[in-house]
Write an enzyme that holds these catalytic residues in place. Structure first.
Site, mmCIF file in Angstrom:
data_model
loop_
_atom_site.group_PDB
_atom_site.id
_atom_site.type_symbol
_atom_site.label_atom_id
_atom_site.label_comp_id
_atom_site.label_asym_id
_atom_site.label_seq_id
_atom_site.Cartn_x
_atom_site.Cartn_y
_atom_site.Cartn_z
ATOM 1 N N CYS A 1 -3.039 -7.790 -13.247
ATOM 2 C CA CYS A 1 -3.061 -9.209 -13.039
ATOM 3 C C CYS A 1 -2.710 -9.697 -14.410
ATOM 4 O O CYS A 1 -2.232 -9.666 -15.736
ATOM 5 C CB CYS A 1 -4.575 -9.314 -13.624
ATOM 6 S SG CYS A 1 -4.882 -11.140 -13.269
ATOM 7 N N TYR B 1 2.599 -2.201 0.921
ATOM 8 C CA TYR B 1 2.710 -3.897 1.263
ATOM 9 C C TYR B 1 3.944 -5.001 0.631
ATOM 10 O O TYR B 1 4.172 -6.179 1.321
ATOM 11 C CB TYR B 1 1.282 -4.956 0.755
ATOM 12 C CG TYR B 1 0.289 -3.942 0.893
ATOM 13 C CD1 TYR B 1 -1.160 -3.094 1.090
ATOM 14 C CD2 TYR B 1 -0.381 -5.218 2.898
ATOM 15 C CE1 TYR B 1 -1.772 -3.140 2.202
ATOM 16 C CE2 TYR B 1 -1.299 -4.913 3.570
ATOM 17 C CZ TYR B 1 -2.304 -3.981 3.049
ATOM 18 O OH TYR B 1 -2.799 -3.124 4.092
ATOM 19 N N HIS C 1 -7.048 -12.370 9.407
ATOM 20 C CA HIS C 1 -6.881 -11.394 8.134
ATOM 21 C C HIS C 1 -6.194 -11.518 7.390
ATOM 22 O O HIS C 1 -5.750 -10.637 6.865
ATOM 23 C CB HIS C 1 -6.281 -10.169 9.439
ATOM 24 C CG HIS C 1 -7.106 -9.840 10.608
ATOM 25 N ND1 HIS C 1 -6.544 -9.004 11.314
ATOM 26 C CD2 HIS C 1 -7.794 -9.670 10.523
ATOM 27 C CE1 HIS C 1 -7.101 -8.841 12.445
ATOM 28 N NE2 HIS C 1 -8.392 -9.108 11.782
ATOM 29 N N VAL D 1 -0.199 -11.032 9.347
ATOM 30 C CA VAL D 1 -0.596 -11.790 7.761
ATOM 31 C C VAL D 1 1.101 -12.267 7.655
ATOM 32 O O VAL D 1 1.149 -11.999 6.407
ATOM 33 C CB VAL D 1 -1.191 -10.827 6.864
ATOM 34 C CG1 VAL D 1 -2.532 -10.588 7.167
ATOM 35 C CG2 VAL D 1 -0.698 -9.462 7.360
ATOM 36 N N GLN E 1 -3.715 -13.038 13.815
ATOM 37 C CA GLN E 1 -4.461 -11.436 13.132
ATOM 38 C C GLN E 1 -3.260 -11.367 12.037
ATOM 39 O O GLN E 1 -3.145 -10.216 11.489
ATOM 40 C CB GLN E 1 -4.308 -10.668 13.855
ATOM 41 C CG GLN E 1 -5.753 -11.087 15.046
ATOM 42 C CD GLN E 1 -5.775 -9.925 16.030
ATOM 43 O OE1 GLN E 1 -6.150 -8.612 16.323
ATOM 44 N NE2 GLN E 1 -4.971 -10.140 17.035
#
Ligand code: BV8
Ligand code: ZN
Length: 253
Positions: free
Chosen positions: A152, A69, A121, A105, A103
């Site tokens: 995080c 990603y 999405h 991203v 749809q």
């Protein structure tokens, strides 16, 4: 591609339309240089969806999935919206009620100036912690150290992209907005999608059954082409500017 690859009916329907809804898929970003999923040079050719776009794969191999990603984020940031994205941003200003449902991203519609984009999405530019739910700062995507798991800042939990993986529910608000827009549309355009992924692929049928004029714009017939009142064959980055131009000319008359 013929000078006008669409019918006069489509232009007239858009001139008269009070409500227009548009569904886009990866095909509208192809001319920006972002690989689609299922075309021969698509993303899934190198990876299979089950390998990467699902939560189990992520938990089993967070480095691989976060890395994929991160790579896609960088590609999307390096690319630019194409005339197809800009044409839809222009269409929004020509129609009383306009809903853009995507749809995709890659955030390219938003960068082209479209507003109120319904992100079915999710959006690859956002990440959140699977433990505490906090969203990571949206600042420029810093390159994680190789093989580092990105965690995080608040609780050290795993960060995941804010996208909908297979087997995951779509954001309820987005799906509701999309379904409502499809059900009320006078004209529904399905652009650059193979229409194999549900529930997104069911939206053109919702529109068609509610009485909308439904047209698809694609370089090849999609799985739902038989459902369409009109199938426009062509690249969205070429067809859409011509369509908007025809609409503007008709409105000036
Ligand atoms: C859910 C986000 C369940 C992340 C993606 C069996 C039957 C029916 C459904 C299912 C089934 N088994 C499983 C399901 C459900 C599943 C599904 O539909 N699977 C399919 C594959 C069979 N759906 C889900 O899992 C969804 N969730 O259903 O929840 C549930 C239910 C109840 C309770 C709990 C859970 C979640 C689906 C979302 C998955 N996420 N991506 C990421 O991006 O990494 S999917 C992925 O595919 C992208 O989002 C993409 O947008 C989407 C669709 O692909 P397209 O956009 O259409 O792109 P594609 O490459 O396929 O096609 C490109 C098109 O463009 C082509 O037609 C090409 O001709 C055209 N084109 C190319 N160049 C151009 C062009 N057109 C114009 N101009 C050009 N220049
Ligand atoms: Zn956290």
């Amino acid at each position: 591609m013929p000078a006008r690859p669409f019918s006069d009916t489509l232009v007239q329907r858009l001139v008269e339309a009070r409500r227009v809804a548009v569904l886009t898929g990866a095909g509208i970003s192809a001319e920006s240089g972002i690989p689609t999923f299922r075309d021969t040079d698509g993303l899934w050719q190198r990876f299979r969806p089950e390998e990467l776009a699902n939560v189990d794969a992520f938990l089993q191999n967070p480095v691989l999935v976060q890395g994929w990603y991160h790579h896609r984020q960088k590609v999307a940031l390096e690319k630019a919206p194409n005339p197809g994205h800009y044409a839809l941003a222009k269409l929004e200003s020509l129609v009383p009620h306009f809903t853009l449902i995507t749809q995709n991203v890659d955030n390219l519609h938003q960068r082209a100036g479209s507003t109120g984009v319904v992100e079915l999405h999710g959006n690859i530019m956002r990440s959140y912690c699977i433990d505490c739910g906090r969203f990571a700062a949206e600042d420029a995507v810093a390159d994680p150290a190789p093989d580092a798991i990105v965690r995080c800042a608040a609780c050290n939990g795993l960060l995941r992209p804010d996208v909908v993986w297979f087997g995951e529910m779509l954001p309820a608000e987005a799906l509701e907005a999309a379904t409502g827009a499809a059900a009320e549309a006078d004209v529904f355009l399905s652009i650059g999608t193979s229409a194999v992924v549900y529930p997104a692929a069911g939206l053109p049928q919702v529109a068609q059954q509610a009485g909308a004029y439904v047209a698809e714009i694609n370089i090849a017939p999609s799985a739902i082409a038989p459902l369409m009142h009109e199938v426009v064959q062509g690249k969205s980055g070429e067809v859409l500017p011509i369509l908007i131009d025809a609409l503007l000319k008709r409105k000036e008359k």
